[in-house]
Design a protein around this motif. Structure first.
Motif, PDB file in Angstrom:
ATOM      1  N   HIS A   1       4.863   3.649   7.752  1.00  0.00           N
ATOM      2  CA  HIS A   1       4.763   4.598   7.051  1.00  0.00           C
ATOM      3  C   HIS A   1       5.444   4.922   6.291  1.00  0.00           C
ATOM      4  CE1 HIS A   1       2.437   4.450  11.096  1.00  0.00           C
ATOM      5  NE2 HIS A   1       1.373   4.388  10.828  1.00  0.00           N
ATOM      6  N   ARG A   2       4.486   6.536   5.446  1.00  0.00           N
ATOM      7  CA  ARG A   2       5.760   7.015   4.375  1.00  0.00           C
ATOM      8  C   ARG A   2       6.695   7.667   5.362  1.00  0.00           C
ATOM      9  NH1 ARG A   2       3.704  12.143   3.586  1.00  0.00           N
ATOM     10  NH2 ARG A   2       1.424  12.358   4.405  1.00  0.00           N
ATOM     11  N   LEU A   3       7.621   7.846   4.453  1.00  0.00           N
ATOM     12  CA  LEU A   3       8.946   9.088   5.466  1.00  0.00           C
ATOM     13  C   LEU A   3       8.108  10.389   5.524  1.00  0.00           C
ATOM     14  CD1 LEU A   3      11.769   7.775   3.131  1.00  0.00           C
ATOM     15  CD2 LEU A   3      11.384   7.166   5.729  1.00  0.00           C
ATOM     16  N   LEU A   4       7.928  10.602   6.900  1.00  0.00           N
ATOM     17  CA  LEU A   4       7.853  12.018   7.168  1.00  0.00           C
ATOM     18  C   LEU A   4       9.053  12.709   7.937  1.00  0.00           C
ATOM     19  CD1 LEU A   4       3.936  11.471   7.410  1.00  0.00           C
ATOM     20  CD2 LEU A   4       5.039  12.511   5.694  1.00  0.00           C
TER      21      LEU A   4
ATOM     22  N   PRO B   1      15.686   3.982   1.337  1.00  0.00           N
ATOM     23  CA  PRO B   1      14.336   4.496   0.312  1.00  0.00           C
ATOM     24  C   PRO B   1      13.431   4.827  -1.127  1.00  0.00           C
ATOM     25  CG  PRO B   1      15.890   6.530   0.225  1.00  0.00           C
ATOM     26  CD  PRO B   1      16.334   5.338   0.595  1.00  0.00           C
ATOM     27  N   TYR B   2      11.898   4.837  -0.971  1.00  0.00           N
ATOM     28  CA  TYR B   2      11.860   4.760  -2.505  1.00  0.00           C
ATOM     29  C   TYR B   2      10.422   5.337  -2.963  1.00  0.00           C
ATOM     30  CZ  TYR B   2       8.590   0.881  -0.695  1.00  0.00           C
ATOM     31  OH  TYR B   2       7.911   0.359  -0.224  1.00  0.00           O
ATOM     32  N   PHE B   3      10.513   5.587  -4.121  1.00  0.00           N
ATOM     33  CA  PHE B   3       9.025   6.422  -4.562  1.00  0.00           C
ATOM     34  C   PHE B   3       8.020   5.435  -4.337  1.00  0.00           C
ATOM     35  CE2 PHE B   3       6.652   8.462  -8.293  1.00  0.00           C
ATOM     36  CZ  PHE B   3       6.321   9.456  -6.866  1.00  0.00           C
ATOM     37  N   GLY B   4       6.888   6.201  -3.907  1.00  0.00           N
ATOM     38  CA  GLY B   4       4.972   5.384  -3.813  1.00  0.00           C
ATOM     39  C   GLY B   4       4.406   6.059  -4.383  1.00  0.00           C
TER      40      GLY B   4
ATOM     41  N   ALA C   1       5.063  10.981  -1.991  1.00  0.00           N
ATOM     42  CA  ALA C   1       5.343   9.974  -0.732  1.00  0.00           C
ATOM     43  C   ALA C   1       6.277   8.795  -1.283  1.00  0.00           C
ATOM     44  CB  ALA C   1       3.796   9.284  -1.071  1.00  0.00           C
ATOM     45  N   PHE C   2       7.110   9.085  -0.088  1.00  0.00           N
ATOM     46  CA  PHE C   2       8.018   7.687  -0.322  1.00  0.00           C
ATOM     47  C   PHE C   2       7.633   7.150   0.421  1.00  0.00           C
ATOM     48  CE2 PHE C   2       9.761  12.043  -2.207  1.00  0.00           C
ATOM     49  CZ  PHE C   2      10.315  11.054  -3.781  1.00  0.00           C
ATOM     50  N   TYR C   3       9.393   5.966   0.648  1.00  0.00           N
ATOM     51  CA  TYR C   3       8.948   5.004   1.554  1.00  0.00           C
ATOM     52  C   TYR C   3      10.427   3.577   2.535  1.00  0.00           C
ATOM     53  CZ  TYR C   3       3.458   5.104   0.905  1.00  0.00           C
ATOM     54  OH  TYR C   3       2.181   4.903   1.033  1.00  0.00           O
TER      55      TYR C   3
ATOM     56  N   LEU D   1       8.514  -3.738   0.404  1.00  0.00           N
ATOM     57  CA  LEU D   1       9.798  -3.469  -0.896  1.00  0.00           C
ATOM     58  C   LEU D   1       9.783  -2.344  -1.873  1.00  0.00           C
ATOM     59  CD1 LEU D   1       9.730  -7.248  -0.670  1.00  0.00           C
ATOM     60  CD2 LEU D   1      10.875  -6.055   0.879  1.00  0.00           C
ATOM     61  N   CYS D   2      11.059  -2.184  -1.721  1.00  0.00           N
ATOM     62  CA  CYS D   2      11.239  -1.451  -2.813  1.00  0.00           C
ATOM     63  C   CYS D   2      11.000  -2.086  -4.553  1.00  0.00           C
ATOM     64  CB  CYS D   2      12.617  -0.630  -2.948  1.00  0.00           C
ATOM     65  SG  CYS D   2      13.852  -1.095  -2.828  1.00  0.00           S
TER      66      CYS D   2
END
Length: 207
Positions: free
Chosen positions: A57-60, A142-145, A132-134, A165-166
């Motif tokens: 899931h995306r980072l929350l 973390p990377y921008f998605g 959104a970041f994952y 994967l980033c």
């Protein structure tokens, strides 16, 4: 600022029940967070364990906050659960800054240079609610998605179908660069449809 800190020090939680399990606070070990609210220690541990970042899931970070005031949980007996999240939050904020510099450089430069730090923090908060970041499955960075709107509209399809994967760890980077992790800041990708330089990796169906 000093006035606010003084208010926080004077604040005392008068609750008699834990707001998580609804059992009396006296029935188990309790902790008082830096915000002043009291909770069962084990209840907070379970909450923070459940809120740890994952790859699906995306980072929350909502589960890492005090449920009464939304300040981030802070207590010495919880540091083994909060320290990793705190470090990750700082990294995400740096990514938010980078993305604002790409999407709205003039606006970001103006806010960043403002004497009032509240202006910069306000823009950071807008970025946290927009982008959104994952967490990369390979390097744990973390990377921008893309945008949260895109991520929420295509939740299952968007990230579930991706490699998780980033851009630096993706197979494309491995093929075109011998040192993708060290050189990640220099990678530029083209949109597969218009061939213009892309600004982010979107796991929807159009980018």
């Amino acid at each position: 600022m000093e006035h606010q800190q003084s208010l926080n020090k004077k604040f005392q939680d008068s609750s008699i029940d834990c707001a998580i399990c609804l059992e009396p606070l006296a029935s188990s070990n309790c902790v008082t967070l830096s915000c002043g609210h009291k909770w069962h220690l084990n209840c907070l541990k379970e909450q923070l364990e459940h809120a740890q970042p994952n790859y699906t899931h995306r980072l929350l970070f909502t589960g890492c906050r005090c449920a009464k005031c939304e300040q981030f949980c802070d207590h010495e007996q919880l540091q083994h659960l909060t320290r990793t999240v705190d470090i990750l939050r700082e990294k995400v904020d740096r990514l938010v800054e980078e993305q604002w510099q790409i999407e709205a450089p003039q606006l970001w430069d103006k806010r960043a240079a403002a004497a009032n730090s509240k202006e910069k923090e306000r823009l950071l908060e807008q970025g946290r609610q927009k982008f959104a970041f994952y967490l990369c499955k390979s390097c744990d960075e973390p990377y921008f998605g893309g945008t949260i709107e895109c991520a929420d509209n295509l939740l299952e399809e968007a990230h579930g179908s991706s490699s998780g994967l980033c851009p630096s760890c993706a197979p494309q980077s491995q093929l075109c660069c011998r040192h993708p992790l060290q050189h990640r800041g220099y990678h530029v990708w083209k949109c597969r449809y218009c061939c213009n330089p892309s600004q982010y990796v979107c796991y929807g169906t159009v980018h």
